[in-house]
Design an enzyme around this catalytic site. Structure first.
Site, mmCIF file in Angstrom:
data_model
loop_
_atom_site.group_PDB
_atom_site.id
_atom_site.type_symbol
_atom_site.label_atom_id
_atom_site.label_comp_id
_atom_site.label_asym_id
_atom_site.label_seq_id
_atom_site.Cartn_x
_atom_site.Cartn_y
_atom_site.Cartn_z
ATOM 1 N N GLU A 1 0.134 -0.999 5.944
ATOM 2 C CA GLU A 1 1.198 -0.364 6.726
ATOM 3 C C GLU A 1 1.001 1.140 6.827
ATOM 4 O O GLU A 1 1.281 1.745 7.864
ATOM 5 C CB GLU A 1 2.558 -0.672 6.103
ATOM 6 N N ASP B 1 0.827 -1.194 0.000
ATOM 7 C CA ASP B 1 0.000 0.000 0.000
ATOM 8 C C ASP B 1 0.867 1.251 0.000
ATOM 9 O O ASP B 1 1.996 1.266 0.491
ATOM 10 C CB ASP B 1 -0.971 0.008 1.187
#
Length: 385
Positions: free
Chosen positions: A143, A78
């Site tokens: 994250e 991400d």
């Protein structure tokens, strides 16, 4: 300028994979197909592929081998939102190379590292198909977000079945001036608080009939900002307290607010615990006679990986590939290493130069990617061949 078709044919495997990952719009918590792309490459190497989805978050656990020691590459697919596209020199999800730099959201944080991990593993296995121990990948798409259903949950699942990581290399961009000049072998803890201080709303012309929480809180906030929490130690700087947001009032200039809200954060060393910090803050607020409430959030505890097999392998690999020494550091924000370290694993963070992370026109050096892949391969050789 952008790569044309001729340049494409000459691109290295690491660069090609980095570009393929950047093209995927994987803004937190979306993975956008990055993990299946990586899983396909790993399955071809004999990895057992285990997708782990928790809530809205896609995670990947892939492992080759069943014996110890277990070496794990850890990272995230991400990325943060790109912001206004007009601020970028090129589309953030259309990778371009200009002056030897690969541009795109996630180029540095951390799709370039993911590509280097894959090609390093491919190279190592081609050279050492019967390597000792096991290699694993722990990849999340959470994250940059809440970090609740990502690495934290995968580690819990692994621990529940007694699957233990011995060495973890997190691909966060750790370097400052040149590749490999800094290895993060620990991180500070993070304690956040939402403080509400209650007063009594009223008209500014009649302050005797109100109780202004801003005025009452000011001395206490000044004391918190000036406080010395500890002196740090050989591995960590002193604990720091920072106010990140203050809000009060209705928006009118003739109304005394009835409540003050303050957001703050402490980055703390191994000299502290969240409990001791909380107790001291409450004591300061109580001493100033404030009617208050705090909602606490511990997003990570401090951890430290001392000198040992993983640190030494990383230092030696950097020296071998770049010809330069490296420095150990624990500064900076948090990473998913905070979820892996408590299991007893040795954890380091090693990745590209971090000058452009989360910025417009994020980029990474093309040559830097190749060197990073070579460093990762060398670390595998030193630990598992």
């Amino acid at each position: 300028m952008s790569f044309d078709s001729t340049a494409d044919s000459l691109a290295s495997p690491t660069l090609e994979l980095a570009r393929d990952l950047i093209r995927r719009h994987s803004v937190t918590p979306e993975d956008a197909g990055c993990q299946p792309l990586m899983a396909e490459r790993l399955a071809a190497l004999g990895f057992r592929i285990e997708p782990m989805r928790f809530g809205e978050v896609d995670n990947l656990w892939a492992r080759r081998g069943s014996d110890g020691p277990l070496f794990c590459f850890a990272g995230h697919t991400d990325v943060v939102p790109p912001g206004p596209l007009t601020d970028w020199a090129s589309d953030p999800f259309t990778p371009e190379i200009r002056d030897g730099l690969l541009y795109g959201r996630g180029a540095c944080d951390m799709k370039g590292s993911l590509a280097a991990m894959i090609t390093a593993t491919e190279r190592f296995i081609a050279e050492h198909p019967d390597h000792r121990g096991s290699i694993a990948f722990l990849i999340t798409s959470d994250e940059e977000g809440p970090s609740i259903d990502g690495t934290r949950r995968v580690v819990e699942a692994l621990s529940a079945r007694d699957e233990r990581i011995d060495y973890a290399l997190v691909g966060e961009p750790s370097s400052h001036q040149r590749l490999g000049d800094v290895i993060k072998n620990g991180r500070r803890g993070s304690l956040g608080g939402r403080l509400r201080i209650r007063g009594k709303q009223g008209h500014v012309a009649y302050p005797q009939l109100a109780d202004n929480p801003v005025h009452r809180a000011a001395p206490a906030l000044a004391e918190l900002c000036a406080a010395s929490w500890d002196q740090g130690n050989d591995h960590f700087p002193p604990t720091s307290f920072q106010i990140s947001n203050i809000h009060a009032g209705t928006g009118a200039d003739n109304v005394i607010p009835g409540e003050l809200e303050v957001l703050f954060n402490l980055r703390f060393s191994t000299e502290q615990t969240p409990e001791r910090l909380q107790q001291r803050i409450h004591a300061i607020l109580d001493r100033h006679g404030l009617d208050h409430q705090i909602d606490w959030r511990v997003s990570g505890h401090p951890f430290l990986t001392p000198a040992g097999a993983l640190v030494e392998a990383a230092q030696a690999a950097i020296l071998s590939v770049t010809g330069q020494p490296t420095q150990l550091s624990t500064v900076g924000g948090t990473s998913d290493g905070r979820f892996i370290a408590p299991t007893g694993a040795q954890v380091v963070e090693l990745g590209p130069i971090n000058a452009t992370i989360h910025k417009v026109n994020e980029c990474v050096g093309v040559d830097e990617l190749e060197q990073l892949s070579a460093i990762y391969s060398d670390i595998l050789r030193r630990l598992l061949r």
